[in-house]
Design a protein around this motif. Sequence first.
Motif, PDB file in Angstrom:
ATOM      1  N   PHE A  16       1.076  -1.030   0.515  1.00  0.00           N
ATOM      2  CA  PHE A  16       0.160   0.129  -0.006  1.00  0.00           C
ATOM      3  C   PHE A  16       0.742   1.672   0.310  1.00  0.00           C
ATOM      4  O   PHE A  16       0.447   2.225   0.144  1.00  0.00           O
ATOM      5  N   GLN A  17       1.567   0.953   0.066  1.00  0.00           N
ATOM      6  CA  GLN A  17       3.440   2.380  -0.271  1.00  0.00           C
ATOM      7  C   GLN A  17       3.226   2.652  -1.066  1.00  0.00           C
ATOM      8  O   GLN A  17       3.583   3.827  -1.945  1.00  0.00           O
ATOM      9  N   PHE A  18       2.205   2.441  -1.764  1.00  0.00           N
ATOM     10  CA  PHE A  18       1.980   3.011  -3.340  1.00  0.00           C
ATOM     11  C   PHE A  18       1.604   4.074  -2.714  1.00  0.00           C
ATOM     12  O   PHE A  18       0.713   4.977  -4.604  1.00  0.00           O
ATOM     13  N   GLN A  19       0.683   4.361  -2.274  1.00  0.00           N
ATOM     14  CA  GLN A  19      -0.152   5.703  -1.918  1.00  0.00           C
ATOM     15  C   GLN A  19       0.611   6.537  -1.487  1.00  0.00           C
ATOM     16  O   GLN A  19       0.183   8.027  -2.538  1.00  0.00           O
ATOM     17  N   ASP A  20       1.976   6.611  -1.508  1.00  0.00           N
ATOM     18  CA  ASP A  20       2.963   7.853  -0.992  1.00  0.00           C
ATOM     19  C   ASP A  20       3.261   7.901  -2.414  1.00  0.00           C
ATOM     20  O   ASP A  20       3.599   9.104  -3.168  1.00  0.00           O
ATOM     21  N   LYS A  21       4.049   6.903  -2.818  1.00  0.00           N
ATOM     22  CA  LYS A  21       4.280   7.115  -4.598  1.00  0.00           C
ATOM     23  C   LYS A  21       2.876   7.851  -5.526  1.00  0.00           C
ATOM     24  O   LYS A  21       4.038   8.606  -6.120  1.00  0.00           O
ATOM     25  N   THR A  22       2.075   8.017  -5.740  1.00  0.00           N
ATOM     26  CA  THR A  22       0.805   8.372  -6.036  1.00  0.00           C
ATOM     27  C   THR A  22       0.857   9.654  -5.802  1.00  0.00           C
ATOM     28  O   THR A  22       0.902  10.383  -6.413  1.00  0.00           O
ATOM     29  N   GLN A  23       1.054   9.327  -4.720  1.00  0.00           N
ATOM     30  CA  GLN A  23       0.661  11.736  -4.307  1.00  0.00           C
ATOM     31  C   GLN A  23       2.097  12.275  -4.812  1.00  0.00           C
ATOM     32  O   GLN A  23       2.134  13.502  -5.542  1.00  0.00           O
ATOM     33  N   GLN A  24       3.949  11.763  -4.122  1.00  0.00           N
ATOM     34  CA  GLN A  24       4.949  12.270  -4.949  1.00  0.00           C
ATOM     35  C   GLN A  24       4.061  12.241  -6.372  1.00  0.00           C
ATOM     36  O   GLN A  24       5.029  13.301  -7.103  1.00  0.00           O
ATOM     37  N   GLN A  25       3.570  11.825  -7.020  1.00  0.00           N
ATOM     38  CA  GLN A  25       3.198  11.420  -8.646  1.00  0.00           C
ATOM     39  C   GLN A  25       2.404  12.914  -9.140  1.00  0.00           C
ATOM     40  O   GLN A  25       2.117  13.352 -10.060  1.00  0.00           O
ATOM     41  N   LEU A  26       1.353  12.551  -8.727  1.00  0.00           N
ATOM     42  CA  LEU A  26       0.571  14.139  -8.547  1.00  0.00           C
ATOM     43  C   LEU A  26       1.256  15.534  -7.961  1.00  0.00           C
ATOM     44  O   LEU A  26       0.876  16.163  -8.672  1.00  0.00           O
ATOM     45  N   ASP A  27       2.441  15.210  -7.303  1.00  0.00           N
ATOM     46  CA  ASP A  27       2.562  16.353  -6.873  1.00  0.00           C
ATOM     47  C   ASP A  27       3.740  16.943  -8.430  1.00  0.00           C
ATOM     48  O   ASP A  27       3.607  17.982  -8.265  1.00  0.00           O
ATOM     49  N   GLY A  28       4.475  15.696  -8.455  1.00  0.00           N
ATOM     50  CA  GLY A  28       4.853  16.139 -10.032  1.00  0.00           C
ATOM     51  C   GLY A  28       4.121  16.535 -10.909  1.00  0.00           C
ATOM     52  O   GLY A  28       4.447  17.912 -11.582  1.00  0.00           O
ATOM     53  N   VAL A  29       3.268  16.365 -11.240  1.00  0.00           N
ATOM     54  CA  VAL A  29       2.299  16.726 -12.274  1.00  0.00           C
ATOM     55  C   VAL A  29       1.330  18.284 -11.808  1.00  0.00           C
ATOM     56  O   VAL A  29       1.419  19.003 -12.870  1.00  0.00           O
ATOM     57  N   ARG A  30       1.526  18.404 -10.763  1.00  0.00           N
ATOM     58  CA  ARG A  30       1.264  19.844  -9.846  1.00  0.00           C
ATOM     59  C   ARG A  30       1.861  20.700 -10.367  1.00  0.00           C
ATOM     60  O   ARG A  30       1.733  22.262 -10.822  1.00  0.00           O
ATOM     61  N   THR A  31       2.741  20.303 -10.244  1.00  0.00           N
ATOM     62  CA  THR A  31       4.116  21.045 -10.445  1.00  0.00           C
ATOM     63  C   THR A  31       4.419  21.520 -11.526  1.00  0.00           C
ATOM     64  O   THR A  31       4.535  22.850 -12.007  1.00  0.00           O
ATOM     65  N   THR A  32       4.388  20.423 -12.274  1.00  0.00           N
ATOM     66  CA  THR A  32       4.646  20.799 -14.193  1.00  0.00           C
ATOM     67  C   THR A  32       3.642  22.010 -14.313  1.00  0.00           C
ATOM     68  O   THR A  32       3.594  22.475 -15.374  1.00  0.00           O
ATOM     69  N   MET A  33       2.251  21.724 -14.021  1.00  0.00           N
ATOM     70  CA  MET A  33       0.689  22.455 -14.534  1.00  0.00           C
ATOM     71  C   MET A  33       1.614  23.726 -14.097  1.00  0.00           C
ATOM     72  O   MET A  33       0.923  24.639 -15.162  1.00  0.00           O
ATOM     73  N   LYS A  34       1.448  24.080 -12.986  1.00  0.00           N
ATOM     74  CA  LYS A  34       2.259  25.024 -12.102  1.00  0.00           C
ATOM     75  C   LYS A  34       2.997  25.769 -13.099  1.00  0.00           C
ATOM     76  O   LYS A  34       3.387  27.224 -13.504  1.00  0.00           O
ATOM     77  N   VAL A  35       4.244  25.245 -13.780  1.00  0.00           N
ATOM     78  CA  VAL A  35       5.447  25.662 -15.085  1.00  0.00           C
ATOM     79  C   VAL A  35       4.270  26.062 -16.160  1.00  0.00           C
ATOM     80  O   VAL A  35       4.872  27.519 -15.961  1.00  0.00           O
ATOM     81  N   LEU A  36       3.817  25.052 -16.712  1.00  0.00           N
ATOM     82  CA  LEU A  36       3.223  25.913 -18.320  1.00  0.00           C
ATOM     83  C   LEU A  36       2.110  26.571 -17.367  1.00  0.00           C
ATOM     84  O   LEU A  36       2.133  27.686 -18.070  1.00  0.00           O
ATOM     85  N   ASP A  37       1.027  27.261 -16.301  1.00  0.00           N
ATOM     86  CA  ASP A  37       0.707  27.978 -16.212  1.00  0.00           C
ATOM     87  C   ASP A  37       1.018  29.016 -16.136  1.00  0.00           C
ATOM     88  O   ASP A  37       0.944  30.082 -16.256  1.00  0.00           O
ATOM     89  N   GLU A  38       2.426  29.252 -15.568  1.00  0.00           N
ATOM     90  CA  GLU A  38       3.384  30.789 -15.126  1.00  0.00           C
ATOM     91  C   GLU A  38       3.440  30.607 -16.674  1.00  0.00           C
ATOM     92  O   GLU A  38       3.552  32.172 -17.057  1.00  0.00           O
ATOM     93  N   LEU A  39       4.402  30.188 -17.139  1.00  0.00           N
ATOM     94  CA  LEU A  39       4.649  30.692 -18.534  1.00  0.00           C
ATOM     95  C   LEU A  39       3.845  30.829 -19.619  1.00  0.00           C
ATOM     96  O   LEU A  39       3.806  32.431 -20.333  1.00  0.00           O
TER      97      LEU A  39
END
Lengths: 99, 419
Positions: free
Chosen positions: B323-346
């Motif tokens: 069930f540790q996949f939940q932590d990994k999923t959270q990290q990946q979602l954070d990565g997606v969120r960060t990328t989206m934020k960068v795209l939004d800023e650009l």
Amino acid sequence: MDYRIENSGKDACVVFTGDITFSENVSFRQLLRDIEEIDIDKCVFDLTNVDMVDSAGLGMFLIAREQAETAGWRISVKGAQGHVASMLKLTKLSDLLDG
Amino acid sequence: MPIVAETLSQDGSGDLAVLPEDWKESESVTDDPNTLDATKTEVDGETIKEPGTDGADALDAAGETEPQTREEILGAALQRWLEMHCVFDRSFSTLDHEIDIVAKLVESSTDELSILFHSLVVNAQDQSKSLDSIVEAASVVDLGDEKLTLTEVIAYLEQVFSEGILNVLHLAQTAMTLVYALDDVVVDVNEVVKHIGEIEQINKQTNLLALNAKIEATRAGEAGKGFGVVADEVRELSKDINQLAGTLRSRVDAVHTGIEQGHEQLQSIASLDMSGNLKAKNRIEGMMTALVSQNDAFSEKIAFPASLSNKLQLEISELIQQFQFQDKTQQQLDGVRTTMKVLDELSFDLAEETRNSAGFAKVEDDTEMMEVWLASMIDRCQLGEMRKRFVQGMVLKHDEEEEVADKSSSDDDDDIELF
């Protein structure tokens, strides 16, 4: 019951024939007297030709053991078959005689 | 060689490119619905497509008039870009919120699954213990103050039976010893009887001698008178001895009879046909062997599900660790969120640069084109709840929001909410 004593030096073998029951107690006592008269270290009861033995017969074997212990010789049995073998196994008489 | 007109300079400054002098506009906007940038340009009599502008269908949908000059076309395209940036900005915000929802859903679902699987582990442990207790109960005889295995029970029964047989043997031996002793007594009694007979014979001769003495004393007359008295006394004594011998004989006969009766009793004691005991022992041994075999088979059958239960318990424990996949999923979602934020800023920076360079006003209200784009996005959203949040997040006009909301409600039946 009939018996025949085969004496070979210090060893004797008593070959029994017929049944060994209470009615044979006189003959068995005579056998013990016959053995008492010879000087032996070991006596083997050959039961190959014995068809039946009851508790009185087994009791007489134990009396023979007592006499052997008193006189200083050893006793054992051999050749038991069928019912006789089963009785010896049931009562562990071989162990009793050897012990 | 045809010349392609560019909408922006290569350095991205937003300045319009210089067009060739013989360039002229086409008379109409393309009808191709699939081509977003399809403004046709004719150079040297050859029609070319100009990339970088939005779709003609979008222009048609907005109901705008056809641009007459290249500057107007590029201006309209930049205006579209700024509108699209507004849509991007709202979309990023809405998607960011969706990512939060997904992350929380994954976390809560993982927690629930973890609780359920922990419960499964506990149940598997209880089941395993229960099976172990069944196996133990089947193989152990509880006597209260002590517990015996079946093997120990059988050994005990064997010992008791053997002791019983041994007692019979000793009884037989004792009986035969008594028989021989009684035989010796009979011999002695027979000797006594023989001696009694001899006494009787001697007494008979004594009595006869006394009688002869009495006769001779009578013949002697007065001189033999005293001797006659003695002869009478001897005869009386002989009678007493004879009587005593008779008594002894009767007593000895009684002893002999008693010995014979004892002999018979000892015969009944010593002469025991032990065939019944032999059969009983064999039957008991057979029953005990069968009992042990059945118990072993039962234990073996119980042990299999018990091992499965233990295995299940281990596998579930390993599953919980997965069930540790939940932590990994959270990290990946954070990565997606960060990328989206960068795209939004650009996108924001580029929009600001576009607006400042071209002098466009900030897009305040939703244009019809934006509403079309948003509606297109919302229409393609399959999940009803998500679509509602999109509607709320995009902040459409009130009437159209209702329209979309109504459409969302009507489409809810087709939603795929469950996995």
